[in-house]
Design a protein around this motif. Structure first.
Motif, short mmCIF file in Angstrom:
data_model
loop_
_atom_site.label_atom_id
_atom_site.label_comp_id
_atom_site.label_asym_id
_atom_site.label_seq_id
_atom_site.Cartn_x
_atom_site.Cartn_y
_atom_site.Cartn_z
N SER A 304 -6.79 91.75 -12.68
CA SER A 304 -7.96 91.75 -11.25
C SER A 304 -7.25 91.13 -10.30
CB SER A 304 -9.00 90.79 -12.02
OG SER A 304 -8.52 89.60 -12.48
N LYS A 305 -5.97 90.62 -10.37
CA LYS A 305 -5.36 90.10 -9.21
C LYS A 305 -4.68 91.17 -8.41
CE LYS A 305 -6.72 85.90 -9.81
NZ LYS A 305 -7.68 85.22 -8.98
N GLY A 306 -4.65 92.36 -8.77
CA GLY A 306 -4.10 93.61 -7.84
C GLY A 306 -2.67 93.81 -8.57
N PHE A 307 -2.25 93.73 -9.47
CA PHE A 307 -0.81 93.77 -9.79
C PHE A 307 -0.52 95.17 -9.95
CE2 PHE A 307 -1.13 89.20 -10.35
CZ PHE A 307 -0.13 89.01 -9.37
N ASP A 308 -1.74 96.11 -10.25
CA ASP A 308 -1.33 97.56 -10.42
C ASP A 308 -0.95 98.11 -9.17
OD1 ASP A 308 -1.89 97.59 -13.18
OD2 ASP A 308 -4.14 97.77 -12.84
N LEU A 309 -1.40 97.54 -8.08
CA LEU A 309 -1.01 98.17 -6.73
C LEU A 309 0.46 97.57 -6.23
CD1 LEU A 309 -4.40 97.06 -4.36
CD2 LEU A 309 -3.81 99.44 -5.76
N ILE A 310 0.57 96.37 -6.54
CA ILE A 310 1.84 95.67 -6.45
C ILE A 310 2.92 96.58 -7.18
CG2 ILE A 310 3.59 93.82 -6.68
CD1 ILE A 310 0.73 92.17 -6.14
N ARG A 311 2.53 97.09 -8.22
CA ARG A 311 3.67 97.85 -9.14
C ARG A 311 4.19 99.03 -8.58
NH1 ARG A 311 2.61 98.23 -14.99
NH2 ARG A 311 0.21 98.34 -14.37
N TYR A 312 3.19 99.70 -7.93
CA TYR A 312 3.30 100.95 -7.29
C TYR A 312 4.60 100.88 -6.27
CZ TYR A 312 0.12 103.72 -9.98
OH TYR A 312 -0.45 104.35 -11.04
N ILE A 313 4.33 99.79 -5.32
CA ILE A 313 5.10 99.66 -4.03
C ILE A 313 6.17 98.33 -4.04
CG2 ILE A 313 2.99 100.66 -2.90
CD1 ILE A 313 2.64 97.42 -1.95
N LEU A 314 6.25 97.80 -5.25
CA LEU A 314 7.37 96.59 -5.12
C LEU A 314 8.53 97.08 -4.75
CD1 LEU A 314 7.69 93.57 -5.46
CD2 LEU A 314 7.80 93.93 -8.17
N GLU A 315 9.15 98.34 -5.33
CA GLU A 315 10.46 98.74 -5.02
C GLU A 315 10.38 99.09 -3.65
OE1 GLU A 315 14.12 100.25 -7.31
OE2 GLU A 315 12.17 101.04 -8.12
N GLU A 316 9.65 99.65 -2.80
CA GLU A 316 9.72 100.01 -1.55
C GLU A 316 9.50 98.70 -0.54
OE1 GLU A 316 7.38 103.20 0.73
OE2 GLU A 316 6.51 103.39 -1.47
N ASP A 336 7.00 91.26 -17.33
CA ASP A 336 7.84 92.32 -17.69
C ASP A 336 8.48 92.86 -16.54
OD1 ASP A 336 8.12 91.12 -20.21
OD2 ASP A 336 7.21 93.13 -21.19
N MET A 337 7.35 93.16 -15.95
CA MET A 337 7.74 93.93 -14.48
C MET A 337 8.50 93.04 -13.54
SD MET A 337 4.97 95.38 -11.72
CE MET A 337 4.27 93.71 -11.33
N PHE A 338 8.12 92.01 -13.25
CA PHE A 338 8.84 90.86 -12.42
C PHE A 338 10.17 90.44 -12.83
CE2 PHE A 338 4.37 90.04 -10.66
CZ PHE A 338 4.49 90.85 -9.28
N LYS A 339 10.07 90.43 -14.21
CA LYS A 339 11.59 89.87 -14.78
C LYS A 339 12.45 91.27 -14.53
CE LYS A 339 9.46 87.10 -18.73
NZ LYS A 339 9.46 87.15 -19.96
N MET A 340 11.89 92.34 -14.56
CA MET A 340 12.74 93.69 -14.66
C MET A 340 13.45 93.85 -12.96
SD MET A 340 13.24 96.97 -13.35
CE MET A 340 11.52 98.00 -13.42
N TYR A 341 12.36 93.62 -12.28
CA TYR A 341 12.83 93.62 -10.61
C TYR A 341 13.64 92.41 -10.25
CZ TYR A 341 9.98 97.70 -9.74
OH TYR A 341 9.63 99.09 -9.56
N GLU A 427 -2.17 101.60 1.27
CA GLU A 427 -2.93 100.64 2.21
C GLU A 427 -2.31 99.22 2.21
OE1 GLU A 427 -7.27 100.42 2.76
OE2 GLU A 427 -7.33 102.42 2.15
N LEU A 428 -2.22 98.75 0.90
CA LEU A 428 -1.33 97.40 0.54
C LEU A 428 0.06 97.45 1.49
CD1 LEU A 428 -0.72 94.45 -0.48
CD2 LEU A 428 -0.16 95.63 -2.79
N LEU A 429 0.77 98.21 1.12
CA LEU A 429 2.15 98.65 1.58
C LEU A 429 2.29 98.66 3.06
CD1 LEU A 429 5.27 99.07 1.01
CD2 LEU A 429 4.61 101.44 1.19
N PHE A 430 1.13 99.33 3.71
CA PHE A 430 1.04 99.48 5.18
C PHE A 430 0.88 97.91 5.92
CE2 PHE A 430 -1.58 99.59 8.96
CZ PHE A 430 -0.55 100.08 10.01
#
Length: 476
Positions: A304-316, A336-341, A427-430
């Motif tokens: 609910s905190k929007g981490f699915d959006l962050i997952r898509y654009i974190l690398e960018e 796990d996502m944040f540990k990996m990055y 939109e988040l990335l922008f």
């Protein structure tokens, strides 16, 4: 007025989330406005001895739960700022945690009924009882039910606040028998919810006034997407629903006096904010560079905190000239996502999969941009703290985020943060790239930091709104 404020948690005594911050600071703000107010909490075993030492037992009585006669002790915490009462029963509250037990329905039924009996036992005779979230949802119903046979309860008005509609307290209907309440309440317009009992719904239906924690969220929960299967009953009771935005305690969250950060600062001394950044980089093993934009997240790591959006654009984002810090725990996939990055970009991202109050203050003080792209957010406190510390929030326009963060206008320079409307990763990335771009323009960035720090998000205005609401109930 005489107000009794009831919560399942309140800072500094016991805290698992934002409810504790509100319950710890709103009653004090109302008291400062000249009202008489008491706070009531369960006496959990986790409450520290330094608070227990200041408690005095004032009374005990018994609460009937079906055929059982259950002990309820009342302890009063001696405090200059506020009268705080604790309801003691070791069977229900001497546990390793405070929620998540098979008998939570029974535990909080006991708490709700004990609170209502306590009003008479101590002759508190409140004008208003203010209940919060599902853990206290039966209180408005008990007051109405008790009033049928006891004139003492007749004139007591109840206010119920929804802090998050997602958590409702749904239990087997047998809990109604344990509660000693008639099955006449077990209807579609009462507490019934898919053949179970719903504590939050009880609060919605039987309270005299219904509030939630931002004006936008009060609109959103009337409709299917945000309504969590209660949108129908909320629309039925919308005549008594108001949104009053939460504030934060400016005594706790104050970069000028905060003892949790190494360098205190204000709008006239923003150089010290950079010194905090260097300390944060050092603590989290990132290259020390006061000029690189540092993005932060302090959050429960849940969808609910929007981490699915962050997952898509974190690398960018990490391909930009930035640093990124994360503090919080939650769902395994996001941890796990944040540990990996953090492994892949060890010089750029530092992930701390735990929560530490002291460190959180340094993250707010030492970072430049704060990410909060929530799917829904009843009010949100993190964005308010971030702005107080001059860390610019990037948020999605939902609930309290929409009500508290003014989007930056590059033509006029107005605003306190950056926002985007749709639940969309790009939109988040922008918005993040827009914030990074402005960061390079030191003059305009510093103006935005000052505007965020001077925006008023304490309890001053909100406490006045609550008092006006209470007064309006007493005129009815």
């Amino acid at each position: 007025m005489n107000i009794v404020y009831v919560s399942s948690e309140a800072a500094p005594f016991i805290k698992t989330g934002g409810l504790a911050d509100v319950a710890g600071s709103l009653p004090k703000a109302i008291r400062k406005k000249g009202q008489k107010i008491s706070l009531v909490l369960p006496l959990y075993s986790q409450i520290d001895d330094k608070y227990r030492e200041k408690m005095v037992k004032v009374k005990h009585f018994y609460v009937d739960l079906q055929w059982r006669h259950v002990y309820a002790g009342i302890l009063k915490y001696e405090d200059d700022e506020l009268d705080v009462y604790f309801i003691d029963n070791e069977y229900y509250f001497k546990r390793d945690g405070i929620y998540g037990y098979f008998d939570d329905g029974e535990r909080f039924t006991f708490f709700n009924k004990a609170v209502c009996q306590m009003l008479k036992e101590l002759d508190l005779k409140p004008d208003i009882v203010h209940a919060n979230d599902w853990h206290t949802g039966l209180i408005p119903l008990y007051i109405k039910d008790f009033a049928k046979g006891d004139p003492y309860y007749k004139d007591i008005k109840s206010v119920f606040t929804i802090h998050n509609l997602k958590y409702q307290g749904v239990f087997d209907k047998e809990v109604l028998s344990i509660a000693g309440l008639s099955f006449e309440y077990f209807t579609t317009d009462g507490v019934e919810f898919f053949d179970k009992i719903n504590f939050l719904k009880a609060g919605i239906v039987y309270s005299d006034a219904l509030t939630t924690v931002s004006k936008t969220y009060a609109e959103e929960i009337r409709y299917d997407f945000y309504g969590e299967n209660l949108q129908g009953i909320i629309r039925k009771h919308e005549h008594k629903l108001v949104g009053i935005v939460n504030g934060i305690d400016y005594d706790i969250y104050n970069p000028e006096t905060d003892k949790n950060i190494p360098f205190n600062y204000n709008i006239n001394n923003l150089e010290n904010k950079k010194k905090n950044k260097l300390e944060l980089q050092k603590l989290y093993n990132l290259p020390q560079d006061e000029n690189i934009p540092l993005i932060s997240i302090v959050s429960r790591l849940v969808s609910s905190k929007g981490f699915d959006l962050i997952r898509y654009i974190l690398e960018e984002i990490l391909k930009e000239d930035v640093q990124f810090v994360v503090l919080g725990t939650g769902e395994r996939e996001y941890e796990d996502m944040f540990k990996m990055y953090a492994w892949k970009y060890e010089k750029k991202l530092s992930a701390h999969i735990y929560f530490n109050q002291r460190e959180s203050h340094l993250v707010y003080a030492g970072s430049d941009i704060f990410l909060m792209p929530s799917l829904f957010e009843p009010c949100g406190i993190s964005q308010l703290i971030a702005m107080r510390y001059g860390t610019i929030p990037v948020v999605r326009e939902t609930g309290g985020l929409k009500d508290t963060v003014i989007p930056y206008n590059k033509y006029t320079g107005e605003g306190t943060g950056f926002s985007f409307a749709n639940y969309n990763a790009h939109e988040l990335l922008f918005s993040v790239k827009e914030a990074i771009s402005l960061y390079k323009d030191k003059e305009n960035w510093n103006n935005l930091v000052v505007q965020a720090m001077t925006a008023k998000h304490d309890w001053e205005n909100s406490s006045i709104e609550y008092i006006k609401l209470f007064e309006s109930l007493l005129k009815k």
